[in-house]
Design a protein around this motif. Structure first.
Motif, PDB file in Angstrom:
ATOM      1  N   SER A 151       2.275  -9.813   9.987  1.00  8.14           N
ATOM      2  CA  SER A 151       0.935  -9.345   9.624  1.00  8.14           C
ATOM      3  C   SER A 151       0.946  -8.539   8.337  1.00  8.14           C
ATOM      4  O   SER A 151      -0.081  -8.392   7.678  1.00  8.14           O
ATOM      5  CB  SER A 151       0.344  -8.510  10.758  1.00  8.14           C
ATOM      6  N   GLN A 152       2.115  -8.026   7.965  1.00  5.72           N
ATOM      7  CA  GLN A 152       2.222  -7.225   6.734  1.00  5.72           C
ATOM      8  C   GLN A 152       2.487  -8.086   5.496  1.00  5.72           C
ATOM      9  O   GLN A 152       2.446  -7.578   4.370  1.00  5.72           O
ATOM     10  CB  GLN A 152       3.342  -6.191   6.887  1.00  5.72           C
ATOM     11  N   ASP A 154       1.740 -11.354   2.857  1.00  6.69           N
ATOM     12  CA  ASP A 154       0.545 -12.039   2.372  1.00  6.69           C
ATOM     13  C   ASP A 154       0.489 -13.441   2.977  1.00  6.69           C
ATOM     14  O   ASP A 154       1.406 -13.882   3.678  1.00  6.69           O
ATOM     15  CB  ASP A 154       0.508 -12.077   0.845  1.00  6.69           C
ATOM     16  N   GLU A 189      -5.895  -5.541  12.014  1.00  8.09           N
ATOM     17  CA  GLU A 189      -6.293  -4.432  11.157  1.00  8.09           C
ATOM     18  C   GLU A 189      -5.071  -3.710  10.608  1.00  8.09           C
ATOM     19  O   GLU A 189      -4.080  -3.514  11.309  1.00  8.09           O
ATOM     20  CB  GLU A 189      -7.162  -3.438  11.938  1.00  8.09           C
ATOM     21  N   ARG A 190      -5.151  -3.338   9.347  1.00  9.25           N
ATOM     22  CA  ARG A 190      -4.026  -2.682   8.668  1.00  9.25           C
ATOM     23  C   ARG A 190      -3.619  -1.410   9.400  1.00  9.25           C
ATOM     24  O   ARG A 190      -4.450  -0.596   9.753  1.00  9.25           O
ATOM     25  CB  ARG A 190      -4.406  -2.387   7.213  1.00  9.25           C
ATOM     26  N   MET A 191      -2.329  -1.269   9.623  1.00  6.29           N
ATOM     27  CA  MET A 191      -1.720  -0.090  10.228  1.00  6.29           C
ATOM     28  C   MET A 191      -2.078   0.112  11.697  1.00  6.29           C
ATOM     29  O   MET A 191      -1.802   1.163  12.278  1.00  6.29           O
ATOM     30  CB  MET A 191      -2.050   1.191   9.442  1.00  6.29           C
ATOM     31  N   THR A 212       5.144   0.562   6.337  1.00  5.49           N
ATOM     32  CA  THR A 212       5.194  -0.128   5.055  1.00  5.49           C
ATOM     33  C   THR A 212       5.587   0.824   3.938  1.00  5.49           C
ATOM     34  O   THR A 212       5.324   2.017   3.987  1.00  5.49           O
ATOM     35  CB  THR A 212       3.832  -0.762   4.714  1.00  5.49           C
TER      36      THR A 212
END
Length: 256
Positions: A151-152, A154, A189-191, A212
């Motif tokens: 998910s992290q 691209d 969703e990020r983080m 990250t």
């Protein structure tokens, strides 16, 4: 034979000691120093110093430049190895801390050179880690660690990984195809924690949080038996709030 061996041992140890003295002498001079000066500072006869300097240069521990000796790349590798080991030790202690604080197995993994790498695990006989019954690298689509790392990345990075490690059913609960997985990863969703239930191992639920730094990707994760799944989200939230930026500085300096 025994007498000869015993007699040789002090000579070998002495050679190492003399070589280390020369390395210390070289290290004291940022711009290097000539052989005669190094021999004097190390307290060695000049012929002995010459012999050891040649050997150390051949092995890349020293480098000769314009008549003086400076430290070589092998010394740098030794120093780097020590620093990496220190960071790894700190990481392992952190995992043990959170294992004991939360009472669950704790995992740390990286995405390294296009592969999922499980770096360290802290568990106990009473709270064992999930057994790697199917290769973690090959089944990143099925477990929380892999999904969190993917998910992290691209879109191109995800597709590249899945082209090399195709999506396949690991359990009846696993994601079924590449398209479904890509949609899931894109909506993450990020983080935020990534959760999977019995997708990698029946009877097990897992959650992972992203760590990250720059373009790298890392994760910490936990696992629980299915019958304790009510503890999963409170436990991963406790981990997420607790670690803060502690591991960010470690994640990408560890050599796998």
């Amino acid at each position: 034979m025994t007498t000869a061996t015993n007699a040789a041992a002090p000579t070998l140890i002495g050679s190492v000691q003399r070589a280390l003295k020369l390395l210390d002498a070289v290290a004291a001079h940022a711009d290097g120093a000539p052989a005669k000066q190094l021999a004097r500072e190390a307290g060695l006869p000049l012929p002995t110093a010459y012999h050891l300097l040649r050997t150390l240069t051949h092995e890349d521990y020293l480098r000769r430049e314009k008549g003086v000796f400076v430290l070589g790349e092998a010394v740098g590798r030794l120093a780097l190895g020590g620093a990496l080991q220190n960071r790894r030790s700190r990481l392992e202690k952190s995992l043990v801390h959170w294992r004991d604080a939360i009472g669950v197995p704790v995992y740390f993994a990286l995405y390294h050179e296009g592969e999922i790498e499980l770096v360290a695990v802290a568990d106990t006989p009473y709270a064992p880690a999930v057994a790697e019954w199917a290769d973690f690298r090959e089944t990143g689509h099925a477990h929380a660690i892999g999904q969190c790392l993917l998910s992290q990345l691209d879109e191109a990075g995800r597709r590249d990984h899945l082209d090399r490690h195709p999506v396949q059913a690991v359990t009846p609960y696993s994601v079924r195809d590449k398209r479904s997985l890509l949609e899931r990863l894109a909506s993450t969703e990020r983080m935020q924690p990534v959760v999977e239930r019995q997708e990698y191992a029946l009877g097990t639920v897992c959650a992972a949080i992203p760590i990250t730094a720059g373009s790298g990707a890392a994760t910490m994760a936990i696992s629980l038996p299915l019958h304790q799944q009510g503890r999963l989200m409170p436990a991963i939230e406790q981990l997420r709030k607790g670690i803060g930026g502690l591991l960010g500085s470690l994640a990408f300096s560890i050599s796998i």
